[in-house]
Design a protein around this motif. Structure first.
Motif, PDB file in Angstrom:
ATOM      1  N   GLU A  23       0.823  -1.205   0.000  1.00  0.00           N
ATOM      2  CA  GLU A  23       0.000   0.000   0.000  1.00  0.00           C
ATOM      3  C   GLU A  23       0.861   1.260   0.000  1.00  0.00           C
ATOM      4  O   GLU A  23       0.533   2.248  -0.678  1.00  0.00           O
ATOM      5  N   ARG A  24       1.954   1.235   0.753  1.00  0.00           N
ATOM      6  CA  ARG A  24       2.845   2.400   0.750  1.00  0.00           C
ATOM      7  C   ARG A  24       3.449   2.623  -0.626  1.00  0.00           C
ATOM      8  O   ARG A  24       3.545   3.767  -1.098  1.00  0.00           O
TER       9      ARG A  24
ATOM     10  N   ARG B 199       2.201   1.699  -3.493  1.00  0.00           N
ATOM     11  CA  ARG B 199       1.149   2.178  -4.391  1.00  0.00           C
ATOM     12  C   ARG B 199       0.823   3.646  -4.124  1.00  0.00           C
ATOM     13  O   ARG B 199       0.669   4.435  -5.056  1.00  0.00           O
ATOM     14  N   ARG B 200       0.739   4.020  -2.853  1.00  0.00           N
ATOM     15  CA  ARG B 200       0.443   5.412  -2.520  1.00  0.00           C
ATOM     16  C   ARG B 200       1.560   6.336  -2.990  1.00  0.00           C
ATOM     17  O   ARG B 200       1.307   7.432  -3.508  1.00  0.00           O
ATOM     18  N   THR B 201       2.813   5.894  -2.814  1.00  0.00           N
ATOM     19  CA  THR B 201       3.944   6.704  -3.270  1.00  0.00           C
ATOM     20  C   THR B 201       3.893   6.903  -4.776  1.00  0.00           C
ATOM     21  O   THR B 201       4.126   8.006  -5.286  1.00  0.00           O
TER      22      THR B 201
ATOM     23  N   LEU C 144       1.250   6.797  -6.746  1.00  0.00           N
ATOM     24  CA  LEU C 144       0.150   7.695  -7.099  1.00  0.00           C
ATOM     25  C   LEU C 144       0.492   9.147  -6.766  1.00  0.00           C
ATOM     26  O   LEU C 144       0.149  10.065  -7.518  1.00  0.00           O
ATOM     27  N   GLU C 145       1.155   9.363  -5.626  1.00  0.00           N
ATOM     28  CA  GLU C 145       1.541  10.722  -5.271  1.00  0.00           C
ATOM     29  C   GLU C 145       2.531  11.304  -6.272  1.00  0.00           C
ATOM     30  O   GLU C 145       2.436  12.481  -6.654  1.00  0.00           O
TER      31      GLU C 145
ATOM     32  N   HIS D 103      11.327   7.529  -2.528  1.00  0.00           N
ATOM     33  CA  HIS D 103      10.384   8.324  -3.297  1.00  0.00           C
ATOM     34  C   HIS D 103      11.063   8.942  -4.501  1.00  0.00           C
ATOM     35  O   HIS D 103      10.451   9.054  -5.572  1.00  0.00           O
TER      36      HIS D 103
END
Length: 442
Positions: A217-218, A220-222, A224-225, A400
């Motif tokens: 999830e991290r 994927r969130r990274t 998308l951000e 990131h």
């Protein structure tokens, strides 16, 4: 630390004992699923075979002892002693895969044996209703059950053991040593210890699963951000082109006098569509920011490009990071805005990673045109090992910055190569095509 006269002696190998105990503890805590033998998930074959071997050893040892004790000490008949010995010990092999069924068989055999021993000639002065051999085999069953069954099942087994012992206690022969409480206490202790091990293994397995889900999830969130950030930046590039189209379409009747009326209407329609597209893009940017458009007051400056790399490097040097810049003449000439912005951001992210993971490491930044492919911009950022560092910098590739670099390179249809250097340090190399007709990445 080595001296000046010879190489460093290799460090002593760690003692195998503690490591072997640790590995065995991990195997012991790994829960077995229904239908699987105990230790079925152990990494080594001998570990997977160990429960079966141990149970077989117990059967081979307990069977003749049980028959001999029942015959000689309790005075039971030879035929009954042999039958009881087989019924009380052989099911222990089944406990490796079906401990609950094996427990039922052994408990029934022990109960029948206790009833038969009530009228045995020499039962007085001996343990009853559970014989010493029966207690040993029963405790082995408790270990197998504790490593496999649920807490509710373990409590039921423990209470059933105590209930059967209490009922048999009403028919106890005179002069025997009652072992009901002994088996009840020992059985509960073994069930509690092995059950706790199993619960610990279940908890650790759930933690590992949750950590895997959280990491996914991290990531994927990274991703998308980073994509949202790139989209916000590219909004300025696209908005500039749309504004140019609007101005050219609106000014065409004044720049080209004598234009026919249908042509004027066509240019007016083009300008109207361009203005409508700009409005839609502003609404899209508001969605990407997620703040009603109020944030980003500091984002009104023009997007940076290759011509701003000198200022970026100077700011990094003032922050205490030794950086050298090699910027080829004309490296940014004729570069599309998306590639221009991507080159700047890649250098920016690479320098940020150096400051974060290798502060003080000498760094070299190079932006050139490829001699083989003039339609490509080559971006290279190489840093040496940080002072006092003994490992390569940023070997995981999950930061990131690297995620953003990959997305920007993918957007422009280029390639990215990152990784640690053999002598220490890290390298980021990107190829960005500048030909406007280049194929879009899939």
């Amino acid at each position: 630390m080595s001296d000046a006269t010879g190489p460093t002696a290799p460090p002593p190998a760690p003692a195998p004992g503690p490591r072997a105990v640790t590995r065995f503890a991990v195997v012991l805590r790994t829960p077995a699923r229904p239908g699987e033998p105990l230790f079925a998930r152990a990494p080594r074959p001998w570990q997977r075979w160990m429960p079966l071997v141990v149970s077989a050893v117990f059967v081979v040892a307990l069977l003749p002892v049980t028959v001999a004790v029942l015959t000689n000490d309790y005075g039971a008949g030879g035929g009954w002693a042999g039958a009881l010995g087989v019924a009380q010990t052989v099911p222990l092999v089944l406990a490796v895969t079906r401990p609950l069924a094996a427990w039922g068989m052994v408990l029934l055999a022990d109960t029948v044996g206790a009833v038969l021993l009530i009228h045995a000639d020499k039962v007085a002065g001996h343990a009853w209703p559970w014989t010493p051999m029966g207690i040993v085999g029963y405790l082995l069953l408790m270990v197998c059950l504790g490593l496999r069954a649920s807490v509710r099942t373990l409590v039921g087994v423990w209470l059933a053991t105590g209930a059967v012992g209490v009922m048999l206690g009403f028919f106890a022969p005179a002069g025997v040593t009652n072992t009901v409480a002994l088996l009840f206490v020992l059985g509960g202790t073994f069930l509690a210890l092995t059950g706790a091990l199993r619960l610990l293994g279940d908890a650790q397995q759930r933690i590992v699963e949750q950590e895997g889900i959280s990491e996914a999830e991290r990531s994927r969130r990274t991703l998308l951000e980073e994509r949202a950030r790139i989209a916000r930046e590219l909004h300025d590039v696209v908005a500039h082109h749309m504004s140019v189209i609007t101005v050219q379409a609106d000014s065409a009747p004044y720049r080209l006098p004598g234009m026919a009326e249908p042509v004027r209407e066509e240019f007016a329609a083009i300008a109207a569509c361009a203005r409508e597209s700009l409005g839609e893009m502003r609404r899209l940017l508001t969605v990407l920011r997620g703040d009603g458009g109020e944030a980003g007051a500091g984002e009104r400056a023009p997007q940076p490009g290759i011509d701003r790399l000198q200022q970026l490097v100077e700011a990094t040097v003032r922050a205490g990071q030794p950086v050298e810049l090699s910027l080829a003449a004309g490296a940014g000439r004729g570069v599309p805005p998306a590639v221009d912005l991507s080159a700047y951001r890649i250098v920016q992210e690479a320098l940020a990673n150096v400051v974060r993971h290798a502060p003080g490491a000498p760094t070299r930044v190079s932006v050139t045109r490829s001699p083989e492919e003039p339609d490509e911009v080559l971006v290279l950022v190489v840093n040496g090992p940080a002072p006092g560092a003994v490992v390569a910098v940023e070997t995981s590739g999950t930061g990131h910055g690297l995620v953003g670099m990959r997305e920007r390179v993918r957007l422009t249809g280029g390639t990215l190569d990152t990784g640690p250097l053999p002598e220490g340090g890290f390298r980021v190399a990107a190829r960005l095509p500048v030909n406007p007709s280049a194929e879009e990445p899939s």
